[in-house]
Motif scaffolding. Sequence first.
Motif, mmCIF file in Angstrom:
data_model
loop_
_atom_site.group_PDB
_atom_site.id
_atom_site.type_symbol
_atom_site.label_atom_id
_atom_site.label_comp_id
_atom_site.label_asym_id
_atom_site.label_seq_id
_atom_site.Cartn_x
_atom_site.Cartn_y
_atom_site.Cartn_z
ATOM 1 N N GLY A 220 31.250 -6.611 -2.384
ATOM 2 C CA GLY A 220 30.895 -5.395 -1.657
ATOM 3 C C GLY A 220 31.778 -4.210 -2.031
ATOM 4 O O GLY A 220 31.315 -3.074 -2.113
ATOM 5 N N THR A 221 33.049 -4.481 -2.310
ATOM 6 C CA THR A 221 33.989 -3.393 -2.604
ATOM 7 C C THR A 221 33.690 -2.709 -3.941
ATOM 8 O O THR A 221 34.231 -1.644 -4.240
ATOM 9 C CB THR A 221 35.430 -3.937 -2.643
ATOM 10 O OG1 THR A 221 35.438 -5.088 -3.479
ATOM 11 C CG2 THR A 221 35.932 -4.294 -1.252
ATOM 12 N N LEU A 223 31.057 -1.279 -4.778
ATOM 13 C CA LEU A 223 30.191 -0.117 -4.588
ATOM 14 C C LEU A 223 30.930 1.188 -4.894
ATOM 15 O O LEU A 223 30.428 2.076 -5.582
ATOM 16 C CB LEU A 223 29.644 -0.115 -3.154
ATOM 17 C CG LEU A 223 28.735 1.031 -2.761
ATOM 18 C CD1 LEU A 223 27.449 1.020 -3.582
ATOM 19 C CD2 LEU A 223 28.382 0.950 -1.282
ATOM 20 N N GLU A 257 24.139 2.854 -2.391
ATOM 21 C CA GLU A 257 24.218 2.434 -0.984
ATOM 22 C C GLU A 257 22.829 2.005 -0.495
ATOM 23 O O GLU A 257 22.679 0.982 0.176
ATOM 24 C CB GLU A 257 24.735 3.626 -0.161
ATOM 25 C CG GLU A 257 24.771 3.429 1.336
ATOM 26 C CD GLU A 257 25.945 2.574 1.789
ATOM 27 O OE1 GLU A 257 26.952 2.538 1.064
ATOM 28 O OE2 GLU A 257 25.822 1.944 2.853
ATOM 29 N N SER A 258 21.837 2.792 -0.868
ATOM 30 C CA SER A 258 20.471 2.468 -0.453
ATOM 31 C C SER A 258 20.032 1.136 -1.047
ATOM 32 O O SER A 258 19.403 0.314 -0.390
ATOM 33 C CB SER A 258 19.539 3.591 -0.906
ATOM 34 O OG SER A 258 18.228 3.135 -0.971
ATOM 35 N N LEU A 260 22.007 -1.358 -2.143
ATOM 36 C CA LEU A 260 22.817 -2.518 -1.757
ATOM 37 C C LEU A 260 22.859 -2.771 -0.262
ATOM 38 O O LEU A 260 22.943 -3.907 0.175
ATOM 39 C CB LEU A 260 24.245 -2.323 -2.270
ATOM 40 C CG LEU A 260 24.369 -2.519 -3.784
ATOM 41 C CD1 LEU A 260 25.595 -1.805 -4.329
ATOM 42 C CD2 LEU A 260 24.417 -3.999 -4.115
ATOM 43 N N SER A 261 22.806 -1.706 0.527
ATOM 44 C CA SER A 261 23.015 -1.902 1.959
ATOM 45 C C SER A 261 21.774 -1.644 2.797
ATOM 46 O O SER A 261 21.683 -2.094 3.922
ATOM 47 C CB SER A 261 24.118 -0.973 2.464
ATOM 48 O OG SER A 261 25.237 -1.082 1.641
ATOM 49 N N GLN A 262 20.817 -0.885 2.248
ATOM 50 C CA GLN A 262 19.665 -0.546 3.088
ATOM 51 C C GLN A 262 18.369 -1.167 2.599
ATOM 52 O O GLN A 262 17.287 -0.792 3.026
ATOM 53 C CB GLN A 262 19.508 0.988 3.144
ATOM 54 C CG GLN A 262 20.678 1.676 3.813
ATOM 55 C CD GLN A 262 20.655 3.188 3.561
ATOM 56 O OE1 GLN A 262 19.621 3.758 3.248
ATOM 57 N NE2 GLN A 262 21.797 3.822 3.678
ATOM 58 N N THR A 289 18.313 -7.253 -7.562
ATOM 59 C CA THR A 289 17.740 -7.472 -6.229
ATOM 60 C C THR A 289 16.575 -8.464 -6.344
ATOM 61 O O THR A 289 16.091 -8.755 -7.443
ATOM 62 C CB THR A 289 17.219 -6.150 -5.635
ATOM 63 O OG1 THR A 289 16.272 -5.575 -6.547
ATOM 64 C CG2 THR A 289 18.354 -5.176 -5.376
#
Length: 365
Positions: A220-221, A223, A257-258, A260-262, A289
């Motif tokens: 995660g880091t 990003l 961010e979109s 990986l996280s959304q 993905t």
Amino acid sequence: MTSAGHLANLGQGFGSEGVWLSCVWLSDGCRAEREAVRLVRGEGCAVTDVVAESPVSRLQVVDLRTVEAAELDDLWQHEVRLWRERLLWDVSDACAARRRVVDRHGLPGKAVRLGARTVAYAYYIIARRLGVIGGLVGSPDWSSTGVGRALLQETVDEIRQKGVSRIESPFVSIDCPWLTRFFEREGFRTFWREFLRLELRQSPGPVSPLSMGHLEPWRGTHLREAAPIMQAAYEGEVDAEINELYRTLDGCGVVLESTLSQGGCGIPVVEASAMARHWGRGIGFAVVTEIAPRQGHLAQVAVLPEYQRRGVGRRLLSYSLSRLAELHFDTFSLIVSRYNHRALWMYRDMGFQSVLSFPVFVWER
Ligand SMILES: CC(C)(COP(=O)(O)OP(=O)(O)OC[C@H]1O[C@@H](n2cnc3c(N)ncnc32)[C@H](O)[C@@H]1OP(=O)(O)O)[C@@H](O)C(=O)NCCC(=O)NCCS
């Protein structure tokens, strides 16, 4: 790559170009012609000028925010089916998210009504001086009748009236041969993109090590490190012309961010994503993905310019490929600009084959 980014909150990616933005239209023109003689009157603004050549002379273009979500259920089903059949991509969650926004009457856009029936809709977002057309979906019955052109005309006019200086139309289009003519007539530039796919029949074998540095599994880091790599890699490249977000550090951060996280482009597969590192410094990365069960997608790959042409990109891809094969994925897909010769050459050389070519468009005042 897929420009999922800023429309992700509407539940669609851009392929990488953004995701999931779609324009889908099946052809059944004869049926449309037959139905056209039974035109129905309704509220809204008539579009007779725009579709003068069409028998469809009494269609109404209305504000999408006045439409009930249930009116669009057939269109969403059609969209989900087409993406699944043609791209092996499950956009049902994205459509469900968009449906929730329509249900709240919160999605800017236009819809075409024929009497009580809504046969097409298009939606957009505005972010400061930028307008982005997120997608256009039409009923197969009305594919060759001018309904799409009328809808887009009203949509583009409305976006322009909001004072934007740039409009991007990055959505994936399937079976919309008229799009290019429409957008070019409106002063947009056309860029062609390719949806490529590789069947993962067998493991490609061990990945040879980098000649410099090493690959490490995605965390995660990473990003934070990935955004500046992405910005530097795309500087002056065609993707930065197509997607303004690719030009700035913040914009690249939003896209990543979109993704990986959304869930802007499917569910991240961290086991098949990686960061390349040299003397402690992140020099390149690949983010993968899952866009449908066992269908992998390369959402993003980038290598710092000073490290390009040294095998880093190819090693990152090989790593993702072999990890997906180990995880029993069936396919690996990606979207690339036709003019990105370096990347396209690399993908074709690795066995990726073209599934769909589609145009995207940009207009600047
Ligand atoms: C595409 C990208 C990731 C490739 O990374 P890279 O580390 O330069 O790639 P490699 O050195 O492993 O080269 C891979 C292959 O690409 C081809 N290639 C690389 N650079 C090239 C160039 N300048 N001209 C022509 N072909 C080139 C070569 O065929 C090479 O294979 P080979 O040298 O093993 O025969 C990198 O150029 C990049 O970050 N570009 C900007 C971001 C981008 O376009 N991402 C992909 C979006 S779909």
